[in-house]
Design a protein around this motif. Structure first.
Motif, short mmCIF file in Angstrom:
data_model
loop_
_atom_site.label_atom_id
_atom_site.label_comp_id
_atom_site.label_asym_id
_atom_site.label_seq_id
_atom_site.Cartn_x
_atom_site.Cartn_y
_atom_site.Cartn_z
N SER A 244 -8.63 13.92 2.80
CA SER A 244 -7.58 14.10 3.97
C SER A 244 -7.01 13.00 4.66
O SER A 244 -6.48 13.05 5.67
CB SER A 244 -8.40 14.92 5.42
N THR A 245 -7.40 12.07 4.02
CA THR A 245 -6.79 10.50 4.48
C THR A 245 -6.18 10.06 3.40
O THR A 245 -6.51 9.78 2.19
CB THR A 245 -8.00 9.62 4.78
N VAL A 246 -4.79 9.54 3.81
CA VAL A 246 -3.90 8.73 2.52
C VAL A 246 -3.48 7.63 3.26
O VAL A 246 -3.04 7.68 4.22
CB VAL A 246 -2.75 9.68 2.43
N ALA A 247 -3.68 6.37 2.68
CA ALA A 247 -3.43 5.25 3.09
C ALA A 247 -2.57 4.41 2.11
O ALA A 247 -2.72 4.63 0.86
CB ALA A 247 -4.57 4.35 3.48
N LEU A 248 -1.51 3.54 2.59
CA LEU A 248 -0.69 2.61 1.90
C LEU A 248 -1.38 1.41 2.04
O LEU A 248 -1.35 0.84 3.21
CB LEU A 248 0.74 2.90 2.24
N CYS A 249 -1.30 0.46 0.83
CA CYS A 249 -1.35 -0.84 0.87
C CYS A 249 -0.22 -1.59 1.75
O CYS A 249 0.69 -0.93 1.38
CB CYS A 249 -1.61 -1.49 -0.32
N PRO A 250 -0.58 -2.83 2.57
CA PRO A 250 0.66 -3.31 3.01
C PRO A 250 1.76 -3.79 1.80
O PRO A 250 1.39 -3.94 0.61
CB PRO A 250 0.20 -4.53 3.36
N LEU A 251 3.24 -3.64 2.05
CA LEU A 251 4.01 -3.82 1.03
C LEU A 251 4.82 -5.06 1.50
O LEU A 251 4.94 -5.75 2.65
CB LEU A 251 5.01 -2.88 1.12
N PRO A 252 5.32 -6.07 0.63
CA PRO A 252 6.20 -7.10 0.67
C PRO A 252 7.45 -6.97 1.47
O PRO A 252 8.35 -7.86 1.45
CB PRO A 252 6.11 -7.99 -0.42
N VAL A 253 7.87 -5.71 1.17
CA VAL A 253 9.21 -5.40 1.52
C VAL A 253 9.24 -4.29 2.63
O VAL A 253 8.25 -3.63 2.83
CB VAL A 253 10.02 -4.98 0.35
N GLU A 254 10.14 -3.82 3.42
CA GLU A 254 10.40 -2.78 4.44
C GLU A 254 10.76 -1.60 3.93
O GLU A 254 11.76 -1.35 3.14
CB GLU A 254 11.09 -3.25 5.45
N LEU A 255 9.96 -0.50 3.89
CA LEU A 255 10.27 0.92 3.57
C LEU A 255 9.77 1.69 4.71
O LEU A 255 8.72 2.37 4.53
CB LEU A 255 9.50 1.26 2.19
N SER A 256 10.69 1.65 5.82
CA SER A 256 10.03 2.25 6.94
C SER A 256 9.75 3.77 7.01
O SER A 256 8.83 4.11 7.82
CB SER A 256 11.32 2.01 8.22
N ASP A 257 10.48 4.32 6.10
CA ASP A 257 10.28 5.96 6.35
C ASP A 257 9.38 6.57 5.04
O ASP A 257 9.23 7.61 4.82
CB ASP A 257 11.59 6.62 6.24
N LEU A 258 8.71 5.47 4.45
CA LEU A 258 7.87 5.96 3.20
C LEU A 258 6.78 6.83 3.58
O LEU A 258 6.55 7.92 3.17
CB LEU A 258 7.24 5.01 2.35
N ALA A 259 6.08 6.41 4.57
CA ALA A 259 4.83 7.26 5.04
C ALA A 259 4.95 8.37 5.75
O ALA A 259 4.73 9.50 5.38
CB ALA A 259 3.97 6.18 6.42
N SER A 260 6.31 8.55 6.59
CA SER A 260 6.42 9.79 7.15
C SER A 260 7.12 10.76 6.00
O SER A 260 6.63 11.84 5.89
CB SER A 260 7.70 9.47 8.25
N ARG A 261 7.82 10.31 5.04
CA ARG A 261 8.44 11.18 4.04
C ARG A 261 6.98 11.64 3.15
O ARG A 261 7.28 12.95 2.82
CB ARG A 261 9.44 10.51 3.04
#
Length: 308
Positions: A244-261
Motif C-alpha cells: 500500500s506504499t509507493v515511494a520515489l527516490c529523489p530525482l536530480p531533475v524536477e518532475l513535479s507531477d510524477l507522483a500525483s499522476r
C-alpha cells in the motif's frame, strides 16, 4: 554480492559508481545510533580525456579514501538477476550447482560467467525456502570494472547491484515493515523494487528514465502498468498482503507531477522519500546533489559483513 574481502573494515563504507561522465561517491559512517551518517555525497566529473584510472586516483587523493572500505555497483544492463530453484546440496557446493542450473538461461557460455547468490523469500503459504536469486555477469565485464580501481590503488571489498542498494534504502523506511514499492530513475532507465522486512521480493527494470519522462510524460502510464503487474505477482506468488506504499527516490531533475499522476494511475498514495529520514546528513554534504547519489548511498548502507 561479488566479495573480495571477508569483512568490512571499520565503521565507514564508501561507494563509488563510475560512468563515462565521472564518478558518484557516497560515504556512510556507522554512528552506533539508529541513523548512520552520510559524510560525503556528490558527483565528480572526469576531466576531458582523463582515464578511468586517473580519475579514480585523483578522487582517492581528493576525498582521502585511503583506509576506507570501498564498494562499487555493476551498472544496470551489465548483469542478469534471476530466480532459480534452490539446489539440494551442501553450502560448499551451492554455487557450482547453481552454475550448472543456469547454463541454458544466459546468452553466453557458462565458463565465461561469474555469479553470486542470495536468498529469495519463500513463496506460497508454507513459507518454505525454495528459491535463490542469482546474479550473473560476464567475467570480462567484472574484470573491466575492477581494473581501474586496482590500477588506482583502491581496494574494492564488494561489487554490488542496484537492486540491493535500493533494498538497503527501503529497509530504513518505516513502511518496509509492511511492504513497499520503491522506484528509482536514472537518466535512461528506471528500476522498481518490492521489499518487505529488509528482504528483496521482486525487481523490474524499464528502458526509460527521467530524461524520457521529461520529453514524454505519458510514459508514466507504462510505469504504472509495470508497477501494478509487479504488485499483483507479489500478492499471488508470495501470498503477501497487498503493498500500500509507493515511494520515489529523489530525482536530480524536477518532475513535479510524477507522483500525483502515478498515484492517479495506481490508486495508491505516492511520495518522494527524504534521504534525511534514513541517514543523518553531514554538514559538508551538498543536499542539492542527493538525487545524483541515491544508488551510491544505498550501496554504502550495506550491512552484510561476510561473504556468501
Amino acid at each position: 554480492m561479488f566479495s573480495f574481502t571477508k569483512k568490512q573494515k571499520g565503521n565507514r563504507l564508501t561507494a563509488l559508481a563510475q560512468s563515462p561522465a565521472g564518478t558518484v561517491c557516497a560515504t556512510i559512517v556507522k554512528t552506533g545510533t539508529d541513523k548512520p551518517r552520510l559524510e560525503l555525497c556528490g558527483f565528480y566529473p572526469a576531466n576531458p580525456g582523463q582515464s578511468a584510472t586517473g580519475h579514480l586516483q585523483q578522487l582517492a587523493r581528493q576525498l582521502k579514501l585511503s583506509g576506507n572500505s570501498v564498494t562499487t555497483l555493476l551498472p544496470i544492463g551489465n548483469y542478469q538477476l534471476m530466480m532459480v530453484e534452490a539446489p539440494e546440496v551442501p553450502p560448499a557446493e551451492l554455487k557450482a550447482a547453481v552454475r550448472w542450473r543456469i547454463r541454458d538461461l544466459i546468452d553466453f557460455h557458462i565458463d565465461d560467467a561469474v555469479l553470486d547468490v542470495f536468498d529469495a523469500p519463500p513463496s506460497g503459504a508454507r513459507g518454505v525456502q525454495e528459491s535463490l536469486y542469482v546474479v550473473v555477469s560476464r567475467t570480462s565485464t567484472v574484470k573491466s570494472l575492477i581494473e581501474p580501481f586496482e590500477a588506482a590503488g583502491i581496494e574494492l571489498g564488494i561489487i554490488d547491484i542496484p537492486e540491493l542498494a535500493m533494498r538497503n534504502i527501503a529497509a530504513r523506511l518505516e513502511a518496509d515493515k509492511d511492504g513497499i514499492a520503491l522506484i528509482f530513475f536514472g537518466a535512461d532507465h528506471a528500476l522498481v523494487t518490492l521489499t518487505r522486512n529488509s528482504t528483496l521480493y521482486l525487481a523490474r527494470s524499464m528502458d526509460f528514465g527521467y530524461r524520457q519522462l521529461q520529453e514524454s510524460p505519458e510514459l508514466v502510464d507504462r510505469l504504472a502498468l509495470e508497477l501494478q503487474r509487479s504488485m499483483d505477482y507479489y500478492d499471488r506468488h508470495f501470498q503477501q498482503a497487498p503493498i500500500s506504499t509507493v515511494a520515489l527516490c529523489p530525482l536530480p531533475v524536477e518532475l513535479s507531477d510524477l507522483a500525483s499522476r502515478l498515484g492517479e494511475q495506481t490508486g495508491l498514495p505516492v511520495q518522494t522519500i527524504d534521504i534525511a529520514d534514513i541517514v543523518e546528513i553531514g554538514g559538508d554534504v551538498e543536499t542539492d546533489q542527493l538525487g545524483e547519489c541515491v544508488l551510491a548511498i544505498g550501496a554504502a548502507l550495506r550491512t552484510e559483513a561476510t561473504q556468501l
